[in-house]
Design an enzyme around this catalytic site. Structure first.
Site, PDB file in Angstrom:
ATOM      1  N   ASP A   1       0.912  -1.137   0.000  1.00 24.89           N
ATOM      2  CA  ASP A   1       0.000   0.000   0.000  1.00 24.89           C
ATOM      3  C   ASP A   1       0.949   1.182   0.000  1.00 24.89           C
ATOM      4  O   ASP A   1       1.551   1.510   1.027  1.00 24.89           O
ATOM      5  CB  ASP A   1      -0.870   0.001   1.264  1.00 24.89           C
ATOM      6  N   HIS A   2       1.117   1.835  -1.153  1.00 23.48           N
ATOM      7  CA  HIS A   2       2.238   2.772  -1.244  1.00 23.48           C
ATOM      8  C   HIS A   2       2.085   3.979  -0.320  1.00 23.48           C
ATOM      9  O   HIS A   2       3.056   4.656  -0.026  1.00 23.48           O
ATOM     10  CB  HIS A   2       2.506   3.192  -2.695  1.00 23.48           C
TER      11      HIS A   2
ATOM     12  N   HIS B   1      -5.683   2.842   1.131  1.00 23.24           N
ATOM     13  CA  HIS B   1      -4.953   4.031   1.590  1.00 23.24           C
ATOM     14  C   HIS B   1      -5.663   4.745   2.756  1.00 23.24           C
ATOM     15  O   HIS B   1      -5.051   5.053   3.773  1.00 23.24           O
ATOM     16  CB  HIS B   1      -4.782   5.034   0.453  1.00 23.24           C
TER      17      HIS B   1
HETATM   18  C1  BG6 Z   1      -3.184   4.529  -6.415  1.00 21.52           C
HETATM   19  C2  BG6 Z   1      -4.526   4.545  -7.108  1.00 21.52           C
HETATM   20  O1  BG6 Z   1      -3.125   3.515  -5.465  1.00 21.52           O
HETATM   21  O2  BG6 Z   1      -2.983   5.780  -5.773  1.00 21.52           O
HETATM   22  C3  BG6 Z   1      -4.609   5.690  -8.091  1.00 21.52           C
HETATM   23  O3  BG6 Z   1      -4.710   3.314  -7.787  1.00 21.52           O
HETATM   24  C4  BG6 Z   1      -4.268   7.004  -7.423  1.00 21.52           C
HETATM   25  O4  BG6 Z   1      -5.906   5.769  -8.667  1.00 21.52           O
HETATM   26  C5  BG6 Z   1      -2.963   6.877  -6.669  1.00 21.52           C
HETATM   27  O5  BG6 Z   1      -4.166   7.999  -8.425  1.00 21.52           O
HETATM   28  C6  BG6 Z   1      -2.704   8.135  -5.839  1.00 21.52           C
HETATM   29  O6  BG6 Z   1      -1.421   8.056  -5.306  1.00 21.52           O
HETATM   30  P1  BG6 Z   1      -0.603   9.367  -4.934  1.00 21.52           P
HETATM   31  O7  BG6 Z   1       0.629   8.850  -4.292  1.00 21.52           O
HETATM   32  O8  BG6 Z   1      -0.359  10.095  -6.222  1.00 21.52           O
HETATM   33  O9  BG6 Z   1      -1.492  10.142  -4.009  1.00 21.52           O
END
Ligand code: BG6
Length: 486
Positions: A171-172, A234
């Protein structure tokens, strides 16, 4: 020698995030000098054709300070190879086995940047061809499954082939600097803890707003929607870190044990509650930053009658002693007015104002933790404006992390890839966390299926449907951007 095999190697995520992250780690000397990178996908490509794509993705998506010199790029590409692979074809996995060092002896990371439907077939093939030896780890992209049952099926299949400590559910958001800083803010400082509960906190808001639409991912997104794409993972991860008790230490399982308790304590909605406590929307044509943009139903890959949500707002509640009665407002949306990700802790009002009627409506204290675009922690206090009489206004104690530290910022994906290579599971999601998150989300998605009218529309470039403001107004709150000082 470390081997990195990227399934979905020609996909959007690989191109935008994973390859630039890998290259940045390479530039910063964080990869094993004997590192080898294999892209794997169904498309027929030669090594050189894949290298051209890798190079394009680096020039298009790497941060300006992570492009390196032409010599560094050449050196990275020399470590890069391609394998045409199909999850259903045994001989492809035989070839993979012949191409890489033995995962029983050498660290090997298999990264599945693919849809969840092929997680089980790929992991079974890896296992069947003895590719998941002692040194092998498997990283799985989110969303892991479509609902609680499919996530359980995937986890069960994974367990028959792998040990839990070989499974890295990514989960980045957990790799973002400020998310880790949230743990430091809460558990390395004393002054917040006595205030961090239902006695002093009025409500908590966790909002991730994006300006982008669905880009080239219309087909994927239409089968996913904002709930599976952002809330189930997230937003609930952020919520669990804000609301968790202090872990006994910083070991991965101590932290995950506390997070999962919060997810279990989330109040599960009945269908009636779903209609009162959730808002979902879909963007129609509008303008973002002054540029006209098309509506969701006209995006490539999206059916003209799509009912998929691109916006969600929820009033969540945590049934435990610390948080009973405190609303946790979650919100996310595509094509919103600006790109922000922030957590706002709104404290309760003072019990009585000694400063007279004109100062009675000032907003109470709040703590705003910004994850992006800037990383900061801002504490809004009241102070007297200079001059005659007493007029109160907000002043801000601002901890700006860009100013506070000049250390290199490590992007979330780079951080997580390096952690997975090192075998550090702290910032990855455990199967019980994942199950608890799906168990909370499932009843909401089921109720939505039988309530087609509940999908509102909003103009691209706005802050979502009006109902989302009403959700908070019922409890005397408003989203951060709506507050105007009086
Ligand atoms: C991803 C989603 O996990 O997170 C995307 O699949 C989204 O739809 C992205 O745009 C948002 O990540 P960040 O780091 O740009 O807020």
């Amino acid at each position: 020698m470390t081997t990195f095999v990227l399934f979905g190697g020609t996909g959007d995520l690989a191109k935008r995030k994973i390859i630039p992250a890998l290259y940045s780690a390479f530039l910063n000397g964080r990869l094993d000098p004997n590192f080898h990178f294999y892209g794997a996908a169904r498309e027929a490509l030669t090594d050189d054709e894949f290298r051209t794509r890798v190079s394009d993705s680096i020039s298009q998506y790497s941060k300006k300070d992570a492009v390196g010199t032409p010599e560094q790029l050449t050196a990275f590409l020399a470590l890069t190879f391609y394998l045409k692979m199909d999850a259903g074809v045994d001989s492809d996995f035989e070839l993979l086995k012949k191409s890489i060092p033995d995962p029983d002896q050498q660290p090997t990371l298999f990264y599945l940047a693919t849809g969840p439907d092929i997680f089980i077939p790929v992991v079974r093939q890896l296992s069947k061809h003895q590719l998941v030896g002692k040194e092998a780890r498997v990283v799985l992209e989110k969303p892991l499954g479509r609902d609680a049952q499919s996530a359980r099926d995937i986890n069960q299949a994974l367990r028959t082939c792998l040990k839990e400590n070989q499974i890295y559910r990514i989960d980045h958001y957990l790799g973002k600097e400020m998310v880790q800083n949230l743990l430091a803010l809460r558990f390395a400082n004393l002054f917040l803890e006595p205030l961090w509960n239902r006695t002093w906190i009025h409500d908590v808001q966790i909002s991730i707003a994006e300006q982008v639409g669905v880009e080239a991912r219309g087909n994927f997104y239409d089968h996913t929607g904002a709930m599976r794409d952002m809330v189930q993972n997230h937003l609930l991860q952020l919520l669990s870190i804000v609301a968790m008790e202090a872990p006994i230490n910083s070991a991965p399982d101590s932290i995950r044990d506390e997070k999962v308790k919060v997810l279990h304590a989330l109040h599960k909605f009945t269908p009636e509650e779903v209609s009162k406590k959730t808002v979902r929307g879909q963007y129609r044509a509008g303008a973002v930053d002054g540029q006209p943009v098309i509506g969701y139903q006209n995006e490539p890959g999206v059916p003209a009658q799509s009912r998929t949500e691109t916006f969600v707002a929820i009033r969540a509640e945590i049934d435990n002693w610390r948080w009973a009665g405190v609303p946790f407002y979650l919100r996310t949306g595509k094509r919103m007015a600006s790109r922000t990700a922030e957590i706002t802790i709104n404290f309760k009002p003072i019990p009585y104002s000694i400063f007279g009627a004109s100062n009675r409506n000032v907003r109470s204290n709040r703590l705003v933790i910004s994850l992006q675009p800037d990383e900061s922690v801002e504490l809004f206090l009241k102070a007297k404006e200079p001059g005659e009489g007493i007029h109160l206004s907000d002043v801000m104690l601002n901890l700006d992390f860009a100013e506070a530290s000049t250390s290199r910022r490590v992007e979330a994906y780079e951080r997580l890839l390096l952690d997975a290579m090192r075998g550090d599971l702290t910032l990855f999601v455990r199967d019980d966390e994942l199950g608890a998150a799906w168990d909370w989300v499932d009843p909401i998605m089921s109720a939505w299926q039988t309530d087609a009218e509940g999908l509102k529309s909003y103009i691209a470039g706005s802050w979502g449907p009006a109902a989302s403001s009403y959700l908070l107004a019922q409890n005397g709150s408003s989203w951060g951007e709506e507050f105007v000082e009086n």
